[in-house]
Enzyme design. Structure first.
Site, PDB file in Angstrom:
ATOM      1  N   GLN A  11       0.862  -1.184   0.000  1.00 19.74           N
ATOM      2  CA  GLN A  11       0.000   0.000   0.000  1.00 19.74           C
ATOM      3  C   GLN A  11       0.897   1.233   0.000  1.00 19.74           C
ATOM      4  N   TYR A  67      -8.480  11.293   4.781  1.00 21.55           N
ATOM      5  CA  TYR A  67      -7.342  11.985   5.394  1.00 21.55           C
ATOM      6  C   TYR A  67      -6.119  11.753   4.523  1.00 21.55           C
ATOM      7  N   ARG A 112      -7.664   1.938  -2.640  1.00 20.99           N
ATOM      8  CA  ARG A 112      -8.539   1.745  -1.475  1.00 20.99           C
ATOM      9  C   ARG A 112      -9.270   3.039  -1.167  1.00 20.99           C
ATOM     10  N   CYS A 114     -11.605  -6.530  19.822  1.00 23.96           N
ATOM     11  CA  CYS A 114     -11.295  -5.684  20.984  1.00 23.96           C
ATOM     12  C   CYS A 114     -10.408  -4.498  20.612  1.00 23.96           C
ATOM     13  N   CYS A 124      -1.685  -9.342  19.558  1.00 26.35           N
ATOM     14  CA  CYS A 124      -3.089  -9.750  19.621  1.00 26.35           C
ATOM     15  C   CYS A 124      -3.340 -10.336  21.000  1.00 26.35           C
ATOM     16  N   GLU A 177      -9.137 -24.496  38.955  1.00 27.64           N
ATOM     17  CA  GLU A 177      -9.908 -23.252  39.052  1.00 27.64           C
ATOM     18  C   GLU A 177     -10.899 -23.385  40.193  1.00 27.64           C
ATOM     19  N   GLN A 237     -12.185 -13.248  35.106  1.00 24.31           N
ATOM     20  CA  GLN A 237     -12.897 -11.969  34.909  1.00 24.31           C
ATOM     21  C   GLN A 237     -13.514 -11.834  33.520  1.00 24.31           C
ATOM     22  N   LYS A 283     -20.281  -6.315  24.376  1.00 23.90           N
ATOM     23  CA  LYS A 283     -19.055  -6.971  24.834  1.00 23.90           C
ATOM     24  C   LYS A 283     -19.112  -8.491  24.679  1.00 23.90           C
TER      25      LYS A 283
HETATM   26  C1  FAD Z   1     -16.082  -6.095  34.106  1.00 21.02           C
HETATM   27  C2  FAD Z   1     -14.727  -6.308  33.512  1.00 21.02           C
HETATM   28  C3  FAD Z   1     -14.541  -6.038  32.158  1.00 21.02           C
HETATM   29  C4  FAD Z   1     -13.303  -6.243  31.583  1.00 21.02           C
HETATM   30  N1  FAD Z   1     -13.167  -6.024  30.243  1.00 21.02           N
HETATM   31  C5  FAD Z   1     -11.991  -6.278  29.644  1.00 21.02           C
HETATM   32  C6  FAD Z   1     -11.841  -6.131  28.241  1.00 21.02           C
HETATM   33  O1  FAD Z   1     -12.782  -5.772  27.537  1.00 21.02           O
HETATM   34  N2  FAD Z   1     -10.624  -6.373  27.693  1.00 21.02           N
HETATM   35  C7  FAD Z   1      -9.570  -6.765  28.460  1.00 21.02           C
HETATM   36  O2  FAD Z   1      -8.480  -6.973  27.912  1.00 21.02           O
HETATM   37  N3  FAD Z   1      -9.671  -6.919  29.783  1.00 21.02           N
HETATM   38  C8  FAD Z   1     -10.861  -6.693  30.399  1.00 21.02           C
HETATM   39  N4  FAD Z   1     -10.971  -6.862  31.754  1.00 21.02           N
HETATM   40  C9  FAD Z   1      -9.781  -7.255  32.523  1.00 21.02           C
HETATM   41  C10 FAD Z   1      -9.442  -8.705  32.267  1.00 21.02           C
HETATM   42  O3  FAD Z   1     -10.586  -9.510  32.338  1.00 21.02           O
HETATM   43  C11 FAD Z   1      -8.362  -9.172  33.231  1.00 21.02           C
HETATM   44  O4  FAD Z   1      -7.244  -8.336  33.100  1.00 21.02           O
HETATM   45  C12 FAD Z   1      -7.948 -10.604  32.949  1.00 21.02           C
HETATM   46  O5  FAD Z   1      -9.052 -11.466  33.034  1.00 21.02           O
HETATM   47  C13 FAD Z   1      -6.856 -11.045  33.915  1.00 21.02           C
HETATM   48  O6  FAD Z   1      -6.604 -12.391  33.691  1.00 21.02           O
HETATM   49  P1  FAD Z   1      -6.015 -13.355  34.845  1.00 21.02           P
HETATM   50  O7  FAD Z   1      -6.048 -14.703  34.274  1.00 21.02           O
HETATM   51  O8  FAD Z   1      -4.738 -12.782  35.312  1.00 21.02           O
HETATM   52  O9  FAD Z   1      -7.032 -13.216  36.049  1.00 21.02           O
HETATM   53  P2  FAD Z   1      -8.571 -13.600  36.201  1.00 21.02           P
HETATM   54  O10 FAD Z   1      -9.281 -13.411  34.920  1.00 21.02           O
HETATM   55  O11 FAD Z   1      -9.053 -12.833  37.361  1.00 21.02           O
HETATM   56  O12 FAD Z   1      -8.561 -15.135  36.536  1.00 21.02           O
HETATM   57  C14 FAD Z   1      -8.096 -15.621  37.779  1.00 21.02           C
HETATM   58  C15 FAD Z   1      -8.801 -16.904  38.106  1.00 21.02           C
HETATM   59  O13 FAD Z   1      -8.156 -17.505  39.193  1.00 21.02           O
HETATM   60  C16 FAD Z   1      -9.138 -18.124  40.029  1.00 21.02           C
HETATM   61  N5  FAD Z   1      -8.552 -18.304  41.346  1.00 21.02           N
HETATM   62  C17 FAD Z   1      -8.223 -17.366  42.256  1.00 21.02           C
HETATM   63  N6  FAD Z   1      -7.621 -17.929  43.315  1.00 21.02           N
HETATM   64  C18 FAD Z   1      -7.570 -19.255  43.072  1.00 21.02           C
HETATM   65  C19 FAD Z   1      -7.051 -20.361  43.775  1.00 21.02           C
HETATM   66  N7  FAD Z   1      -6.422 -20.223  44.945  1.00 21.02           N
HETATM   67  N8  FAD Z   1      -7.181 -21.590  43.228  1.00 21.02           N
HETATM   68  C20 FAD Z   1      -7.779 -21.767  42.031  1.00 21.02           C
HETATM   69  N9  FAD Z   1      -8.296 -20.748  41.334  1.00 21.02           N
HETATM   70  C21 FAD Z   1      -8.165 -19.515  41.843  1.00 21.02           C
HETATM   71  C22 FAD Z   1     -10.294 -17.146  39.958  1.00 21.02           C
HETATM   72  O14 FAD Z   1     -11.519 -17.770  40.321  1.00 21.02           O
HETATM   73  C23 FAD Z   1     -10.241 -16.739  38.495  1.00 21.02           C
HETATM   74  O15 FAD Z   1     -11.065 -17.569  37.700  1.00 21.02           O
HETATM   75  C24 FAD Z   1     -12.210  -6.687  32.371  1.00 21.02           C
HETATM   76  C25 FAD Z   1     -12.390  -6.950  33.726  1.00 21.02           C
HETATM   77  C26 FAD Z   1     -13.638  -6.765  34.297  1.00 21.02           C
HETATM   78  C27 FAD Z   1     -13.836  -7.052  35.763  1.00 21.02           C
HETATM   79  C1  FMN Z   2      -3.045  -2.713  13.366  1.00 20.97           C
HETATM   80  C2  FMN Z   2      -3.771  -2.108  12.204  1.00 20.97           C
HETATM   81  C3  FMN Z   2      -3.068  -1.282  11.328  1.00 20.97           C
HETATM   82  C4  FMN Z   2      -3.713  -0.746  10.213  1.00 20.97           C
HETATM   83  N1  FMN Z   2      -2.979  -0.042   9.301  1.00 20.97           N
HETATM   84  C5  FMN Z   2      -3.562   0.365   8.145  1.00 20.97           C
HETATM   85  C6  FMN Z   2      -2.778   0.940   7.106  1.00 20.97           C
HETATM   86  O1  FMN Z   2      -1.548   1.035   7.180  1.00 20.97           O
HETATM   87  N2  FMN Z   2      -3.437   1.374   5.995  1.00 20.97           N
HETATM   88  C7  FMN Z   2      -4.796   1.262   5.850  1.00 20.97           C
HETATM   89  O2  FMN Z   2      -5.348   1.667   4.838  1.00 20.97           O
HETATM   90  N3  FMN Z   2      -5.547   0.665   6.810  1.00 20.97           N
HETATM   91  C8  FMN Z   2      -4.958   0.201   7.934  1.00 20.97           C
HETATM   92  N4  FMN Z   2      -5.713  -0.470   8.875  1.00 20.97           N
HETATM   93  C9  FMN Z   2      -7.130  -0.761   8.595  1.00 20.97           C
HETATM   94  C10 FMN Z   2      -7.252  -2.190   8.019  1.00 20.97           C
HETATM   95  O3  FMN Z   2      -6.660  -2.295   6.758  1.00 20.97           O
HETATM   96  C11 FMN Z   2      -8.722  -2.608   7.889  1.00 20.97           C
HETATM   97  O4  FMN Z   2      -9.356  -1.754   6.991  1.00 20.97           O
HETATM   98  C12 FMN Z   2      -9.439  -2.593   9.231  1.00 20.97           C
HETATM   99  O5  FMN Z   2      -8.671  -3.251  10.198  1.00 20.97           O
HETATM  100  C13 FMN Z   2     -10.811  -3.260   9.144  1.00 20.97           C
HETATM  101  O6  FMN Z   2     -10.686  -4.559   8.634  1.00 20.97           O
HETATM  102  P1  FMN Z   2     -10.710  -5.901   9.550  1.00 20.97           P
HETATM  103  O7  FMN Z   2     -11.993  -5.879  10.304  1.00 20.97           O
HETATM  104  O8  FMN Z   2     -10.635  -7.028   8.567  1.00 20.97           O
HETATM  105  O9  FMN Z   2      -9.542  -5.824  10.460  1.00 20.97           O
HETATM  106  C14 FMN Z   2      -5.091  -0.992  10.003  1.00 20.97           C
HETATM  107  C15 FMN Z   2      -5.800  -1.782  10.900  1.00 20.97           C
HETATM  108  C16 FMN Z   2      -5.152  -2.362  11.982  1.00 20.97           C
HETATM  109  C17 FMN Z   2      -5.920  -3.269  12.900  1.00 20.97           C
HETATM  110  S1  SF4 Z   3      -6.706  -9.034  16.153  1.00 23.80           S
HETATM  111 FE1  SF4 Z   3      -6.553  -9.679  18.285  1.00 23.80          FE
HETATM  112  S2  SF4 Z   3      -6.136  -7.778  19.406  1.00 23.80           S
HETATM  113 FE2  SF4 Z   3      -6.905  -7.174  17.369  1.00 23.80          FE
HETATM  114  S3  SF4 Z   3      -9.095  -6.965  17.634  1.00 23.80           S
HETATM  115 FE3  SF4 Z   3      -8.787  -9.059  16.995  1.00 23.80          FE
HETATM  116  S4  SF4 Z   3      -8.634 -10.221  18.924  1.00 23.80           S
HETATM  117 FE4  SF4 Z   3      -8.368  -8.062  19.457  1.00 23.80          FE
END
Ligand code: FAD
Ligand code: FMN
Ligand code: SF4
Length: 655
Positions: A102, A173, A222, A347, A363, A413, A421, A431
């Site tokens: 590109q 852009y 594009r 995400c 990722c 677990e 979480q 979500k």
């Molecule tokens: C509402 C909410 C939304 C979120 N949304 C996102 C999001 O969109 N994107 C994102 O990247 N992150 C998100 N997060 C954060 C993400 O979920 C956490 O960062 C991630 O799950 C951490 O992973 P972990 O495995 O370290 O811990 P956890 O996911 O907390 O897992 C730990 C596990 O260990 C178990 N455990 C604890 N103690 C013990 C023991 N002694 N023995 C056995 N098992 C045990 C627990 O029951 C739990 O299942 C969100 C968090 C919350 C609360």
């Molecule tokens: C990490 C990342 C970098 C990207 N860089 C470019 C880029 O250099 N040029 C471009 O036209 N689009 C870029 N895009 C947009 C993608 O080409 C694509 O249009 C967009 O991710 C939606 O498609 P998808 O759902 O298949 O990922 C980027 C997207 C991602 C996720």
């Molecule tokens: S490629 Fe991986 S980090 Fe990017 S949106 Fe998809 S799952 Fe999330």
């Protein structure tokens, strides 16, 4: 055959692509200062070729070294850069995959801080990206020079043995997009004024390119079908432009959507938004031209890809993040191994958001993305008995990698369900896709032979009994409940985790106050404000109190944009700069940003969403009991799934 259309060849100009799946340009940020492709880049693209993609278009490469849009952009503005591109072609071709580049000129979006040179554009109208600088209007002669730069760059792509090029004219852009846009283009010479004037720059580029490389070299372009912003380009104008471009000699059009930055949510459409949003636009453009149409944007499974092709919406599908998440997706689809496909959950955290922060793309689920150069995990020579405590993303990924390497892994677990979480993360509206993280990793650990025990807590006694060589403490976090706030132990004070986990009546209350304004708090508000009171007449009244000046500051830009809009539309009361002083029977006393004391009354519940703290107690209790103890994920440091799985994969390879 499930996929009757997806795995059939297609011609783009003189180039035959073996199937309908393409990797669209994605800036992955693995470059260096000399703007050449690195070994890391090549390994990334080679993995996608090996995985079965028919066409690869690399990330945007610059056509002029004086204009930069990122720290280490790729380039084709010097002959010295040609060999690194030739190596890419050599790496990809053995798999029967076609590869192109590109080409992009950032124009007014060029970052002066990086180049020391004032950006230029069609007019002195400031670009809208994050590091904006004031651009200068180009002279007519300078415009002609950019046209030549494009032609020279395409000549270098051809010399490198690349099969095609794609000119970046999308997303309202950068240089070409700005010339096309009435918002940015205020010129009074032949390059402005009317639609034809705005289009002239691009038509001259195509003419110059054709003069340089001849009629047969495949040139693609594009653009956004619809820019989805006020004053932006709409479908009909895109159709008009498409016909003019094809008449000028363009061999294929890739239809994206949106504009940067106001409609960025349509450029890289995140979780919860419509699937294949650009397909109707691609189809409408396909109706007015006779060249292949590529459609991009949230086409995230092979079945959806097949649908887009089979129903005539496009000729090829570009699957960016889906191939970032699983480079082998095309081969797995062709072999009917659909359950094995590692899903993209939209995400945006590991890929586009990382790149926008200046970090390399990865990722959350594909911990090898960007690390293909290191190869897959290597079988261990000394298998160990590994106990993983915790079945969240960190524990699951550590168990998977360790087991794939040949270790004897048991994952325990304490709940009846894997996922940690993530089970809470998928509850809020928009979500739900994130739950696939748990589904995918659960299937993979089973396949790798991990023994799973649910409903059991790992304790020092349990460890004594099992006598593992290694314990991985992936026990996650506990929600914060600061004892310093008077009233926090009240009967009607609950945590966001309890509400999202479905164990608190606060989920069916009519009036709640949420303390906190981070992502969890905002998602909870989004969830609760969707419900109505028992008569169905009144929406749930949700008030949020946040200390910081903004809500959800840590969120991915485009996700935050959509989330905030929903909270406003649902009438959530968002109070920033609020310091909570006390929780009372029916509400909260707080101090405003300018020092006034206020009280909210009428709340049935007060919900705490004030963050969490590592739950790492187990690690200290195991000191001296086991040869190796490792703490990962939230148990080590509160972060996100991206950090949890990255640390887990790294540990899995090290054990
Ligand atoms: C509402 C909410 C939304 C979120 N949304 C996102 C999001 O969109 N994107 C994102 O990247 N992150 C998100 N997060 C954060 C993400 O979920 C956490 O960062 C991630 O799950 C951490 O992973 P972990 O495995 O370290 O811990 P956890 O996911 O907390 O897992 C730990 C596990 O260990 C178990 N455990 C604890 N103690 C013990 C023991 N002694 N023995 C056995 N098992 C045990 C627990 O029951 C739990 O299942 C969100 C968090 C919350 C609360
Ligand atoms: C990490 C990342 C970098 C990207 N860089 C470019 C880029 O250099 N040029 C471009 O036209 N689009 C870029 N895009 C947009 C993608 O080409 C694509 O249009 C967009 O991710 C939606 O498609 P998808 O759902 O298949 O990922 C980027 C997207 C991602 C996720
Ligand atoms: S490629 Fe991986 S980090 Fe990017 S949106 Fe998809 S799952 Fe999330």
């Amino acid at each position: 055959m499930i996929f009757e259309h997806l795995f059939t060849p297609v011609r783009i100009g003189t180039m035959t692509v073996k199937n309908r799946i393409g990797l669209p340009p994605m800036t992955v940020g693995y470059g260096t200062a000399d703007a050449t492709l690195t070994d890391r880049h090549r390994a990334y693209y080679e993995a996608r070729a090996m995985g079965g993609a028919g066409l690869i278009v690399t990330e945007a490469a610059a056509i002029n070294g004086n204009r930069k849009y990122g720290l280490f952009p790729l380039g084709l503005y010097e002959d010295a850069q040609i060999p690194s591109w030739a190596k890419l072609a050599d790496a990809v071709h053995p798999y029967g995959t076609k590869v192109g580049v590109q080409l992009m000129d950032p124009g007014p979006e060029s970052i002066q801080m990086l180049t020391g040179i004032q950006p230029v554009g069609p007019s002195a109208v400031v670009g809208r990206s994050h590091f904006r600088s004031l651009p200068r209007e180009m002279t007519t002669g300078e415009v002609e020079a950019v046209v030549e730069d494009f032609a020279e760059a395409v000549g270098r792509a051809q010399a490198a043995g690349l099969d095609c090029v794609q000119i970046h004219a999308a997303h309202g852009y950068a240089m070409v997009g700005s010339f096309l846009s009435p918002f940015f283009n205020k010129r009074t010479d032949r390059y402005g004024g009317s639609l034809e004037g705005r289009l002239r720059f691009l038509l001259e580029i195509i003419a110059a390119v054709r003069a340089k490389v001849g009629r047969d070299y495949p040139i693609m372009l594009r653009m956004s079908g619809d820019e989805h912003r006020t004053g932006g380009r709409t479908l009909q104008e895109t159709q008009f432009i498409a016909r003019a471009l094809v008449a000028a000699g363009v061999d294929g059009l890739e239809i994206s959507g949106g504009a940067i930055p106001t409609a960025f949510y349509a450029v890289v459409p995140p979780q919860g938004t419509e699937l294949a949003p650009n397909a109707p636009y691609a189809q409408a453009i396909r109706e007015v031209v006779d060249v292949p149409i590529l459609c991009v944007g949230r086409i995230n499974t092979p079945r959806l890809a097949e649908f887009v092709i089979a129903t005539g919406r496009a000729d090829l599908v570009s699957m960016g993040r889906a191939l970032n998440a699983d480079p082998e997706m095309p081969n797995k689809a062709a072999e009917g191994r659909l359950d094995e496909i590692r899903p993209c959950v939209g995400c945006n955290e590991g890929c586009i958001s990382a790149v926008m922060k200046g970090l390399p793309a990865g990722c959350i689920l594909n911990t090898e993305a960007g690390k293909e150069i290191d190869g897959p995990p290597v079988a261990t020579e000394r298998p160990k008995r590994v106990l993983v405590a915790g079945g969240g993303p960190a524990g699951l990924e550590a168990a998977r990698v360790a087991a794939v390497r040949g270790h004897d892994v048991t994952l325990v677990e304490r709940r009846e369900k894997l996922g940690g979480q993530v089970n809470l993360a998928s509850v809020a509206p928009f979500k739900q896709e994130i739950s696939q993280v748990v589904g995918y990793l659960s299937r993979e650990i089973e396949k790798a032979g991990v023994k799973v025990e649910l409903g059991k807590e790992v304790t020092p006694e349990f460890v004594d009994e099992l006598k593992p060589d290694v314990v991985v403490v992936a026990t996650g976090a506990t929600p914060l409940r600061p004892a310093s706030i008077p009233g926090i132990d009240g009967e009607k004070v609950v945590s966001a985790w309890e509400v999202l986990g479905g164990t608190s009546e606060a989920a069916i209350a009519n009036n709640v106050v949420i303390i906190g304004g981070g992502l969890v708090a905002c998602e909870l508000a989004d969830f609760l404000a969707d419900t109505h009171d028992n008569t169905g007449a009144m929406p749930t009244l949700v008030t949020m109190l946040e200390m910081q000046p903004l809500m959800a500051m840590q969120a991915v830009y485009e996700i935050r944009h959509l989330l905030m809009k929903r909270l406003h539309d649902k009438g959530v009361r968002m109070i920033n700069g609020a310091t909570v002083k006390e929780i009372v029977d029916d509400g909260v006393v707080y101090t405003t940003h300018d020092g006034r004391e206020e009280t909210i009354h009428g709340a049935e519940y007060v919900i705490l969403a004030m963050g969490s703290e590592p739950n790492d107690e187990l690690a200290s209790k195991l000191e001296g009991k086991v040869p190796e103890v490792h703490v990962i994920g939230d148990a080590k440091q509160i972060a996100r799934i991206l950090e949890a799985t990255a640390a887990a994969a790294e540990l899995g390879r090290r054990i």
